[in-house]
Each structure stands twice: as C-alpha cells, then as structure tokens.
Design a protein around this motif. Sequence first.
Motif, PDB file in Angstrom:
ATOM      1  N   ASP A 149       0.822   5.003  31.102  1.00 15.60           N
ATOM      2  CA  ASP A 149      -0.598   5.326  30.976  1.00 15.60           C
ATOM      3  C   ASP A 149      -1.177   5.836  32.287  1.00 15.60           C
ATOM      4  O   ASP A 149      -2.283   6.362  32.299  1.00 15.60           O
ATOM      5  N   HIS A 150      -0.437   5.654  33.388  1.00 18.23           N
ATOM      6  CA  HIS A 150      -0.955   6.051  34.695  1.00 18.23           C
ATOM      7  C   HIS A 150       0.004   7.018  35.373  1.00 18.23           C
ATOM      8  O   HIS A 150       1.224   6.859  35.310  1.00 18.23           O
ATOM      9  N   THR A 202     -13.134  10.255  30.419  1.00 17.36           N
ATOM     10  CA  THR A 202     -13.787   9.034  29.941  1.00 17.36           C
ATOM     11  C   THR A 202     -14.278   8.181  31.102  1.00 17.36           C
ATOM     12  O   THR A 202     -14.921   7.160  30.899  1.00 17.36           O
ATOM     13  N   ASP A 204     -11.536   8.388  36.766  1.00 19.26           N
ATOM     14  CA  ASP A 204     -10.105   8.648  36.929  1.00 19.26           C
ATOM     15  C   ASP A 204      -9.352   8.518  35.613  1.00 19.26           C
ATOM     16  O   ASP A 204      -8.153   8.251  35.602  1.00 19.26           O
ATOM     17  N   SER A 205     -10.051   8.707  34.513  1.00 13.90           N
ATOM     18  CA  SER A 205      -9.416   8.544  33.202  1.00 13.90           C
ATOM     19  C   SER A 205      -9.748   9.723  32.292  1.00 13.90           C
ATOM     20  O   SER A 205     -10.847  10.265  32.325  1.00 13.90           O
ATOM     21  N   GLU A 226      -8.964  11.211  28.188  1.00 18.71           N
ATOM     22  CA  GLU A 226      -8.432  11.017  26.843  1.00 18.71           C
ATOM     23  C   GLU A 226      -7.784  12.315  26.369  1.00 18.71           C
ATOM     24  O   GLU A 226      -8.384  13.390  26.417  1.00 18.71           O
ATOM     25  N   GLU A 261      -5.707   7.408  26.115  1.00 16.85           N
ATOM     26  CA  GLU A 261      -6.352   7.424  27.426  1.00 16.85           C
ATOM     27  C   GLU A 261      -5.310   7.291  28.526  1.00 16.85           C
ATOM     28  O   GLU A 261      -4.494   6.367  28.520  1.00 16.85           O
ATOM     29  N   LEU A 262      -5.369   8.218  29.479  1.00 21.41           N
ATOM     30  CA  LEU A 262      -4.482   8.209  30.636  1.00 21.41           C
ATOM     31  C   LEU A 262      -5.322   8.120  31.897  1.00 21.41           C
ATOM     32  O   LEU A 262      -6.440   8.637  31.948  1.00 21.41           O
ATOM     33  N   THR A 263      -4.765   7.476  32.918  1.00 23.22           N
ATOM     34  CA  THR A 263      -5.417   7.427  34.221  1.00 23.22           C
ATOM     35  C   THR A 263      -4.509   8.073  35.256  1.00 23.22           C
ATOM     36  O   THR A 263      -3.298   8.185  35.065  1.00 23.22           O
TER      37      THR A 263
END
Length: 475
Positions: free
Chosen positions: A28-29, A141, A144-145, A147, A152-154
């Motif tokens: 996710d990051h 979003t 640092d995020s 969608e 959702e990715l950061t």
Amino acid sequence: MRYHGRINPPLAPTRHHIPVLEIPAMPDHYDALILGAGPAGGGVASRLAKAGLNVAMTDSGPYGGTCPLTGCNPKKVLLGPADLSQMAAHMKGKGIICKPSVNWQELMAFKRTFTEPIPERAFKAYSQEGVTTLTGGGRFTGPDSVEIDGRELTADNIFICTGVRARPLSFPGAEHLIDNAGFLDMDELPEHIVLVGGGYIAMEFAAIAHYCGARVTVLQRSDAILRGFDNELSGLLMQAMRDAGITLLLNAPVQFVDKNGGRLRVCYGEEGNESVIADAVVNCAGRVPNIETLNLEAAGVETGPKGVQVKPTMQSVSNPKVWAVGDVADTPYELTPTAVLEAEVAVANVLDPAANRKADYTGIPTSCFTLPPLAACGLTVAQAAKQGIPHTVITQDLPSKFPWKRLGEQYGRSKVILDANREYILGAHILGHNAEEMINLFAMAIRNRISLDTLHSTYWAYPTCGYYIQYLVKE
C-alpha cells in the motif's frame, strides 16, 4: 466520413490497448507514485526504479502519453507527404512537372504503425524496469495518499505528470468539434476543414491538411498568430500560408456551430454574422492542465493558470510530498524536452535533497512545424528590450541564399539577437526550410555560451543550411 475524437475524448482511445497482466499483491506504500505515463512520468519512474526505489505508476489512458500517441510523433508522420507536396509546388517550372497527390488512408495506416505499438511496449518496458504498472486515474485523498481504482495507496513522493488536454470551448455547438487526437486519427481527410485557434496546433494542422489536399480555413479570435514567437516572423509565416491558399482570418471569434445537412456551419465574428460551411471543425484553441479529476484540494496542492505551482526544484510550493513534472506544471514551456529536463531535476532532488538542483531553461529550442517551419531559441527582441539587456539584432532574408534558393523558397527570414559587444548569441529565430534543425545548433551555442569567435572558427559542411549559420550572426 468518419472522425474519431471529441472535445474531451475518452481517456483510453479504442485503438490503443493496455495488456492485462497478472499483477502480484502490491504494497500500500511506495517510495514514489507517479500519476501519468507519458514522457514526464516515464522519465521519473524509470530513473527512480533504476536507483532502487519502490515505484508505482498509473495512467487513466494508454501508456505513452500525448507526444508519441496524439501529438508530436504522429503529427510529424503526417507532415512528411505535406512537406513533399509543398516542395514540389515551389519547384514547379524548375524541373517538377506535377504536384504529388496524397492518399490519406495509406498515410493514416502508416502513422498507426508508429502509434499503435507504443502503449503495450511502454507498459511492458516499465514493468521490466521494476515499476509497478497500474491502470486507472488517481485521485488524492490526503497529502500523501491517492485512490486508484478503489484502492488507496500512500507514497513518500507523489509525482503529478498528467499533462494537458484540449481547452473546453463554451460556445453553442462546441460538441460538434473534434480535438487534436481526432484530427490525427481521421480515417478520411475532409474536403473542407475549419481550425479554431491560432497557436501551434492550428498552424501545424493547417499545413498538413492543406498540402494533403483539403481546403482549410483558420479562425483566430485575436489579431495575431503564434504569440510566443517573434512577431515579424510569425507575420511573414501568415503571409506565406495565405499565399499558399490557406484562408487565415484574424479577429474572428467563433460564436456557434450547428449542423447544416451533413456538414457543419461555423458562425464567427463579433456578432456571428459571418459563416463558413465545413466538413470538420477542430478545436485548436489551446491546452489546459489535466488536473480536474485529481482532487488536488485534498492534498493541499496549489495551482495557477498553467498548472501545478512548483519551485525550481519541481517540488510543489504547498506540499513537499508532491511534485509536478512536464506540461501539467506551471513552468515556462510545454515541450517534451523540458519534460525530460524537469524529470531529471525532480529525480535528482528526490535521491539527494541536499543537491537542491533547479530547472535551467536556458537555450531551450522550440519549433512550430508549419510549412515553412518556424523555430526559436533564447530571447526575442521584445524580451531583451523589456529586460534592459543591451543588444544587437541581425536580420537576414533566406530565399536569396543558396540552400533556400535551390528549393524555390519564397518566404524565409532569420533574426539573431547578440549582446551589445557581439560576442555571444542571446536569441535566434528562423523561418524557412530546415529551421527546426538549425535551431538546435543555436540552442547549443546559447545554453553553453559558445562565443561567436568559436562559431566562426568552425568549419561547416557545404552546401548546407547549417553552413550559413556563420553568416546569420554577422551583417
């Protein structure tokens, strides 16, 4: 006749296909997340991935971006036969008997051999470099995020590289217009085509369509074309285009467009009292930043008229985690070379923040691929005067000089701005055959501050256009 493209075309043109790959479970990051897979985004992604960072990239459309798919490259392919047609027209009575005709369908098929392989090739190439290649438009979003397609990715660094799109037009009937992508993918060349606008796109498309056999009308709302170029040379270009048979009207704002049988009626002028009937109408009225779906407010990213506001380091002025590179950034140029330059600068600063590298636009050349072509680099006369820089201007007419005279050129001029001591070139402006190639030599001289003594001590191949550079910088 069938035309592809709308004022706001689908983000995924049907002729380009992104391969469906098995994508492993993704974190996710990321160290870096790039929004946009054109020259700007690709330049960032490749460099960061090669440096060992964990990188992801996404695009709502086909990988490759505007320049190779719906801009620079396909335009140049279509320009090839147009250029031959113009040269033949100039040589009539000088050895050429008849003007060649252009088979638009064959030309379009040839163009597609360049554009159609790009999305899949680019998608695979980035994947092989270690970039996590995603599809879908990103939406912020938070600071640092992002969608993407419901996920959702950061990231430590988020790069906005989404480019620009055709400027929406608000007059009644604007939905009947096609845009640059539509023009560059027409299955048939219209008998009569109207181009709305007076910038790069309108002038280049006018040359292509006219010399490929269409009747062309250009409607420009203001009193000049190509405002970023030297006024004298752009005025001479306008004269050349009119002399070739292109109808180019100034102070002719479009008021509305409606259907007229199977054709389109374009009403223009201050009161809309003038009209022209066309088979296709193209929106060439400029480009705007492609940021409307990014939800930049959620990230606290500030924008200006030309796009995301950035520091010279390409970092957003309002969010240190966000960067903008390429046409979407509020910087002086919207060019592929500057997208590459800005990508290099941004990557250098991500890898070493202490470097504080800044974008240097000195000596950036630009060309309008009209017929004849118009090219520029460095300062204009007006800019030198406004900045209070002492200078000397040397103007030369080109049609009397051998490289242009042998081709029957009737319009051509160079204008070179030197410092007051005549030691260095401050700016160069060329209208005429091979201007787009000659300007690269001037760019090298300006960016590297090569003296006129060095230029004069160089031995150039003869007889070439480049050989005459030594004469264009002296009276």
